[in-house]
Design a protein around this motif. Sequence first.
Motif, mmCIF file in Angstrom:
data_model
loop_
_atom_site.group_PDB
_atom_site.id
_atom_site.type_symbol
_atom_site.label_atom_id
_atom_site.label_comp_id
_atom_site.label_asym_id
_atom_site.label_seq_id
_atom_site.Cartn_x
_atom_site.Cartn_y
_atom_site.Cartn_z
ATOM 1 N N VAL A 248 -3.293 -0.034 7.537
ATOM 2 C CA VAL A 248 -1.973 0.453 7.131
ATOM 3 C C VAL A 248 -0.880 -0.551 7.474
ATOM 4 O O VAL A 248 -0.213 -1.101 6.599
ATOM 5 C CB VAL A 248 -1.678 1.814 7.783
ATOM 6 C CG1 VAL A 248 -0.277 2.292 7.379
ATOM 7 C CG2 VAL A 248 -2.728 2.835 7.364
ATOM 8 N N PHE A 249 -0.743 -0.838 8.758
ATOM 9 C CA PHE A 249 0.364 -1.692 9.178
ATOM 10 C C PHE A 249 0.091 -3.162 8.877
ATOM 11 O O PHE A 249 1.012 -3.919 8.579
ATOM 12 C CB PHE A 249 0.647 -1.476 10.668
ATOM 13 C CG PHE A 249 0.942 -0.044 11.000
ATOM 14 C CD1 PHE A 249 2.065 0.578 10.475
ATOM 15 C CD2 PHE A 249 0.091 0.689 11.804
ATOM 16 C CE1 PHE A 249 2.342 1.904 10.765
ATOM 17 C CE2 PHE A 249 0.354 2.024 12.106
ATOM 18 C CZ PHE A 249 1.484 2.638 11.575
ATOM 19 N N THR B 194 9.105 7.340 7.075
ATOM 20 C CA THR B 194 8.912 8.296 5.999
ATOM 21 C C THR B 194 8.654 9.658 6.615
ATOM 22 O O THR B 194 8.628 9.830 7.837
ATOM 23 C CB THR B 194 7.738 7.868 5.103
ATOM 24 O OG1 THR B 194 7.651 8.760 3.984
ATOM 25 C CG2 THR B 194 6.418 7.900 5.863
ATOM 26 N N LEU C 241 0.989 -3.503 5.190
ATOM 27 C CA LEU C 241 2.418 -3.495 4.940
ATOM 28 C C LEU C 241 3.111 -4.713 5.530
ATOM 29 O O LEU C 241 4.153 -5.140 5.061
ATOM 30 C CB LEU C 241 3.042 -2.221 5.520
ATOM 31 C CG LEU C 241 2.642 -0.925 4.788
ATOM 32 C CD1 LEU C 241 3.214 0.273 5.500
ATOM 33 C CD2 LEU C 241 3.109 -0.966 3.342
ATOM 34 N N ARG D 60 6.997 4.813 12.206
ATOM 35 C CA ARG D 60 6.875 3.373 11.949
ATOM 36 C C ARG D 60 7.004 3.056 10.450
ATOM 37 O O ARG D 60 7.480 1.985 10.072
ATOM 38 C CB ARG D 60 5.555 2.866 12.508
ATOM 39 C CG ARG D 60 5.494 2.904 14.028
ATOM 40 C CD ARG D 60 4.164 2.466 14.566
ATOM 41 N NE ARG D 60 3.902 1.057 14.267
ATOM 42 C CZ ARG D 60 2.811 0.415 14.647
ATOM 43 N NH1 ARG D 60 1.863 1.077 15.332
ATOM 44 N NH2 ARG D 60 2.637 -0.857 14.344
ATOM 45 N N LEU D 61 6.572 3.986 9.594
ATOM 46 C CA LEU D 61 6.730 3.793 8.152
ATOM 47 C C LEU D 61 8.081 4.299 7.654
ATOM 48 O O LEU D 61 8.415 4.110 6.468
ATOM 49 C CB LEU D 61 5.609 4.514 7.402
ATOM 50 C CG LEU D 61 4.182 4.012 7.657
ATOM 51 C CD1 LEU D 61 3.188 4.844 6.860
ATOM 52 C CD2 LEU D 61 4.062 2.547 7.286
ATOM 53 N N LYS E 278 9.753 0.862 4.716
ATOM 54 C CA LYS E 278 9.323 -0.366 5.368
ATOM 55 C C LYS E 278 8.745 -0.047 6.746
ATOM 56 O O LYS E 278 9.300 0.742 7.487
ATOM 57 C CB LYS E 278 10.520 -1.321 5.507
ATOM 58 C CG LYS E 278 10.193 -2.557 6.327
ATOM 59 C CD LYS E 278 9.167 -3.453 5.652
ATOM 60 C CE LYS E 278 8.861 -4.642 6.536
ATOM 61 N NZ LYS E 278 8.055 -4.280 7.688
ATOM 62 N N MET E 279 7.649 -0.720 7.054
ATOM 63 C CA MET E 279 7.026 -0.552 8.364
ATOM 64 C C MET E 279 7.878 -1.191 9.443
ATOM 65 O O MET E 279 8.494 -2.229 9.230
ATOM 66 C CB MET E 279 5.652 -1.204 8.356
ATOM 67 C CG MET E 279 4.968 -1.186 9.707
ATOM 68 S SD MET E 279 3.549 -2.247 9.727
ATOM 69 C CE MET E 279 4.347 -3.841 9.617
ATOM 70 N N ASP F 104 4.960 -2.146 0.118
ATOM 71 C CA ASP F 104 5.448 -0.868 0.621
ATOM 72 C C ASP F 104 4.428 0.212 0.323
ATOM 73 O O ASP F 104 3.292 -0.065 -0.063
ATOM 74 C CB ASP F 104 6.821 -0.544 0.012
ATOM 75 C CG ASP F 104 6.723 -0.224 -1.475
ATOM 76 O OD1 ASP F 104 5.608 -0.320 -2.035
ATOM 77 O OD2 ASP F 104 7.759 0.125 -2.065
ATOM 78 N N LEU F 105 4.824 1.448 0.510
ATOM 79 C CA LEU F 105 3.883 2.543 0.327
ATOM 80 C C LEU F 105 3.378 2.631 -1.102
ATOM 81 O O LEU F 105 2.320 3.178 -1.362
ATOM 82 C CB LEU F 105 4.565 3.862 0.708
ATOM 83 C CG LEU F 105 4.958 3.997 2.189
ATOM 84 C CD1 LEU F 105 5.566 5.360 2.423
ATOM 85 C CD2 LEU F 105 3.778 3.738 3.087
ATOM 86 N N HIS G 228 -0.667 9.290 3.375
ATOM 87 C CA HIS G 228 -0.902 7.867 3.301
ATOM 88 C C HIS G 228 -2.096 7.467 4.177
ATOM 89 O O HIS G 228 -2.924 6.643 3.776
ATOM 90 C CB HIS G 228 0.361 7.124 3.753
ATOM 91 C CG HIS G 228 0.282 5.640 3.526
ATOM 92 N ND1 HIS G 228 0.277 5.070 2.273
ATOM 93 C CD2 HIS G 228 0.194 4.616 4.414
ATOM 94 C CE1 HIS G 228 0.198 3.760 2.387
ATOM 95 N NE2 HIS G 228 0.147 3.451 3.684
ATOM 96 N N ALA H 185 3.343 10.489 5.534
ATOM 97 C CA ALA H 185 2.551 9.613 6.406
ATOM 98 C C ALA H 185 1.133 10.134 6.527
ATOM 99 O O ALA H 185 0.160 9.357 6.546
ATOM 100 C CB ALA H 185 3.200 9.521 7.778
#
Length: 596
Positions: free
Chosen positions: A567-568, A536, A571, A533-534, A594-595, A576-577, A544, A541
């Motif tokens: 988290v979501f 990455t 974002l 979902r991220l 991007k999520m 962003d992260l 994070h 993840a």
Amino acid sequence: MYGHRPTVATQGWEQLPGLAEALQVDVSELILRAHPPTDAKGDILEWFGSTIERRDLRTKVRRFSPSSLASSAHHRAIWQLQPLCFCPESWDYLVDTCEICHKIQRWYHASGLERCDHCAGDLRQIRAEQVAPEIRPQLEILAGFVSHSAEVRERSKLACGEELQHLSPADLFELSLRLVSIIDQKFTARRDKWSSKDAPRLARALAKTVELLLDWPSSVENIIKERLHNRKARHSDGNGGATMQFLALRKSEHVSVAFAQLVETLCSNLLIEAGVGDAPVEGVLRIRDVANRLGLATGPVADLRRAGIFQTRVALGTAFIFEGFVEAEIEAIATDIKRRCDLRSAARRLGISCHGVEQLMALGVLPLLDHQFFKARYGAPQTTTEALEALERRLLEQAHPQLNGKSIALHRAVQAIGGRQKPWGPILQALLNGEIPFAINNLTGAWSRRIIVDKNHVAVLRDLEFDPTAYRDFPYAQVMTRVDAGEVFNLPPGETIHLLRQFDSTAHCKDLPVSCVLEIAKQQIASVEISMRLRTSLARAHRHAAAHNLPRLHDVSWCRPTADRVVFGHLANGADLHGEQVRTCSGVSRREGKMI
């Protein structure tokens, strides 16, 4: 003559003129009430313009209705009919014993019919049980068959089914009595043995026979099939032999030609003549033949037959009746067994969950073997190898030679879906319809690993849904395997077991309740889902999630509600992260991080 039998009424024909002169009545009136025989053997008697069998006339014992005697102290002729245990005038069950002296009433000293012929007690004061009101209309029709009134007899006849209108009221009365043993095995074909102690039970059986006449012949065909269908013994008719005895009229039986033709017609509608002994019947199989063709034992075949899975035909052997199987249906099932493909085999071949295969069946992507045998025998709907191969050919035809953007294998892309079962049916349907472009790599194995999609379409996959509540007949909408539970959790099988043990004691079970798995899935989110979902790496993840202090539920899973909020949710506001603002278009990021 004997003092205890009124034989002058039924046998002393030569004495009737003298009796008529003494009574000062016309001798023809006495002859009418004497029930003279209509055949040479004297087995069939005249009955007020109709006929009855001699065995149905009871002369040794005097039965009566206390209520009817109270209204008029005369003997009703219908009380002498042994099978009729009730009075259609008062709806009393007939009695034959004095309550005072407990003596059975005969014809010793019947100077007053309202008095006991032993103690002269008043018979009108006896308490008699009443016929239940709900069966009186049927019994009224039955009594009408033997009424002294031709008009009443005709009215009862007209109440019967159209197929019986060619019979006389006497035939209809006889037909009703012969059906009693089919309704209730307690009352055998020996009608002279029917006891007045069982009057309420007999009355209900008689009422049921009239109901059969009202809807002839389907009513009697259904009850014969039902009894045969539920039989336990191999050569039983399921009715204590009563069905066989009813259908197999003996030459010595005193029935009319119309009655015999009626039974013959019923047999032709219901039965297939099986020939001699164990000779095969054309188009009909015995249970052993069915078991051999389907590769089953006779026990499971019998259980499936009782459950109504197979079409059956009733067949009549030389000494028994049996329920045969339609050969064409069995042959079709045997052919489908050879080409069937079960849910788990299809799931392994496609690389999806068993419920995913059910979704494809529900959406019509994979056609089902529609005969109810397959679900009853294997516990789940079945498809065919040909249908699965046709689906694979469609995938090959719809696939693009290559994708322009960055691609990802389908089994990896669906890991962005968590907290619920994967919507495999809508996903594959979208692929086949061209809604989601895809290509096929050069790998071998399950199709979910061979299909690749654009990474930008992962968000589209997350938006697809399938409602399992509309398909409760599918077993994997209720339970799932541990492997399929791992797909919901986005965890490998070993990690799935560890997670289940923390939440549920049924983790050791082969199949797990879907509701339990989904409840756990709503609480946990795997690192791989966060990664997808991220958009990455898995390691990033993981770091994070740790940086946001997400509660750990497992080595590789976290608290979903907290992740959605921290988290979501963070974002979703545009960070962003690295805490930078990013520009998005239609919910799909133009750069990694991007999520979705």
